[in-house]
Design an enzyme around this catalytic site. Structure first.
Site, mmCIF file in Angstrom:
data_model
loop_
_atom_site.group_PDB
_atom_site.id
_atom_site.type_symbol
_atom_site.label_atom_id
_atom_site.label_comp_id
_atom_site.label_asym_id
_atom_site.label_seq_id
_atom_site.Cartn_x
_atom_site.Cartn_y
_atom_site.Cartn_z
ATOM 1 N N GLU A 83 51.089 46.374 -24.070
ATOM 2 C CA GLU A 83 51.033 44.985 -24.528
ATOM 3 C C GLU A 83 51.304 44.878 -26.025
ATOM 4 O O GLU A 83 52.059 43.993 -26.466
ATOM 5 C CB GLU A 83 49.649 44.397 -24.198
ATOM 6 C CG GLU A 83 49.360 43.039 -24.807
ATOM 7 C CD GLU A 83 50.256 41.936 -24.264
ATOM 8 O OE1 GLU A 83 50.234 40.834 -24.851
ATOM 9 O OE2 GLU A 83 50.981 42.161 -23.270
ATOM 10 N N HIS A 128 54.966 45.416 -26.718
ATOM 11 C CA HIS A 128 55.741 44.229 -26.338
ATOM 12 C C HIS A 128 55.653 43.151 -27.424
ATOM 13 O O HIS A 128 56.644 42.485 -27.753
ATOM 14 C CB HIS A 128 55.233 43.687 -25.006
ATOM 15 C CG HIS A 128 55.940 42.450 -24.542
ATOM 16 N ND1 HIS A 128 57.307 42.378 -24.414
ATOM 17 C CD2 HIS A 128 55.462 41.216 -24.191
ATOM 18 C CE1 HIS A 128 57.649 41.173 -24.000
ATOM 19 N NE2 HIS A 128 56.553 40.445 -23.868
ATOM 20 N N HIS A 162 57.968 32.370 -17.804
ATOM 21 C CA HIS A 162 58.094 33.163 -19.027
ATOM 22 C C HIS A 162 59.417 33.934 -19.072
ATOM 23 O O HIS A 162 60.127 33.920 -20.080
ATOM 24 C CB HIS A 162 56.909 34.122 -19.105
ATOM 25 C CG HIS A 162 56.736 34.795 -20.421
ATOM 26 N ND1 HIS A 162 56.529 34.109 -21.590
ATOM 27 C CD2 HIS A 162 56.729 36.101 -20.762
ATOM 28 C CE1 HIS A 162 56.409 34.960 -22.590
ATOM 29 N NE2 HIS A 162 56.535 36.181 -22.115
ATOM 30 N N HIS A 183 62.634 35.011 -1.976
ATOM 31 C CA HIS A 183 63.414 35.601 -3.070
ATOM 32 C C HIS A 183 64.598 36.399 -2.525
ATOM 33 O O HIS A 183 65.712 36.318 -3.062
ATOM 34 C CB HIS A 183 62.516 36.506 -3.910
ATOM 35 C CG HIS A 183 63.254 37.260 -4.974
ATOM 36 N ND1 HIS A 183 63.915 36.634 -6.009
ATOM 37 C CD2 HIS A 183 63.459 38.603 -5.153
ATOM 38 C CE1 HIS A 183 64.490 37.541 -6.782
ATOM 39 N NE2 HIS A 183 64.236 38.735 -6.287
ATOM 40 N N HIS A 187 65.993 46.639 -12.335
ATOM 41 C CA HIS A 187 66.187 45.407 -11.570
ATOM 42 C C HIS A 187 66.158 44.197 -12.514
ATOM 43 O O HIS A 187 67.000 43.289 -12.405
ATOM 44 C CB HIS A 187 65.074 45.303 -10.530
ATOM 45 C CG HIS A 187 65.280 44.239 -9.501
ATOM 46 N ND1 HIS A 187 66.375 44.179 -8.688
ATOM 47 C CD2 HIS A 187 64.504 43.162 -9.161
ATOM 48 C CE1 HIS A 187 66.281 43.141 -7.882
ATOM 49 N NE2 HIS A 187 65.161 42.496 -8.158
#
Length: 295
Positions: A52, A55, A117, A209, A271
């Site tokens: 975190e 990031h 997001h 999806h 991906h």
């Protein structure tokens, strides 16, 4: 201009880092690695805290780079029609995704809100990528100045871009509700009962999806055959869309491998990377279409 080119490349790479890093945070459930604190990081040192914090550092660095890129581009190549719009969009959506990230830490958000997001970050990345292409004048290298995109293809590019945003949102929702492995088989949810629709929520989201991604895959290939027929002599259309088709094909293969490898982390990050590259290239075709209208 030499400095601006270096800055644009760094900004583009930083934005890729933001997108892949965000996917890593979600996949490893590290969103609260720094506790309910933002922008500072407190708590016991752990792998989740490192992910975190990393990031946040990458996102902050990207923010500074993109801000500099927008300001300098505005001054140096502001005469190019799309520059000021792209500079504004890249900053606006980068700030927006940062605020959503902060809100996710400070106040609990639903999975449906958190899924936004990634899509917002994707728009900022596309704007930065297009700015980079403008700075390198890539259009001139592919003889795109004389390209006329027909009304039919322009509509395809516009609607496919909107549709891909929906596909991206559904994929982000799959990650946020932790349903990546809700279906044990691929392409059907249950290979032993392919026509069974007795799904729980996670399986419905997962299969939804897959259906959306499958339609995007077919749509992209149909466009490729049409472009090969009508624009075989245009390098930017033929080879450019060929690369886009390769990206979406790899994306679908990686989606299947996520299931076969039991959500291997590296496969999952790839991906996220390839849909990012595909969307950026798709936005470039939107830019070409807009220029074709003006021309």
């Amino acid at each position: 201009m030499k400095f601006l080119k270096y800055l644009s490349v760094l900004s583009t790479l930083a934005m890729i880092g933001v997108l892949v890093g965000g996917a890593l945070v979600t996949k490893t459930e590290s969103g609260m690695g720094c506790g309910a604190n933002w922008p500072f990081c407190y708590g016991t040192w752990s792998v989740e805290m490192f992910i975190e914090l990393s990031h946040r550092v990458v996102s902050s660095t990207a923010g500074i780079l993109v801000l500099l890129l927008s300001i300098i581009s505005w001054r140096k190549i502001g005469h190019i029609r799309e520059t000021k719009f792209l500079a504004f969009i890249s900053i606006f959506f980068l700030v927006a995704q940062g605020l959503i990230g902060a809100a996710a830490v400070l106040w609990p958000q639903s999975d449906f809100v958190l899924a936004l997001h990634f899509g917002i970050s994707l728009i900022s990345f596309a704007a930065v990528l297009l700015l980079t292409l403008l700075i390198f004048e890539v259009d001139h290298k592919f003889d795109a100045d004389s390209l006329i995109v027909s009304s039919s293809f322009r509509k395809h590019f516009i609607w496919l871009t909107i549709y891909i945003m929906i596909v991206v949102y559904s994929g982000a929702l799959v990650r946020h509700i932790d349903s990546s492995l809700a279906c044990p088989s691929w392409p059907f949810c249950n290979a032993s009962q392919p026509l069974s629709f007795d799904y729980h929520l996670g399986q419905w989201v997962q299969m939804g999806h897959r259906l959306l991604a499958g339609i995007a895959f077919i749509w992209t290939w149909v466009l490729f055959y049409k472009i090969r027929k009508h624009y075989r002599n245009s390098r930017v259309m033929y080879y450019g869309w060929g690369i886009a088709t390769l990206f979406i094909t790899i994306q679908v293969i990686l989606g299947g491998l996520v299931i076969f490898t039991k959500a291997n982390l590296m496969i999952a990050l790839l991906h996220a990377l390839f849909i990012t590259l595909f969307f950026g290239l798709l936005c470039y075709f939107l830019l070409l279409s807009n220029r074709s209208i003006k021309r």
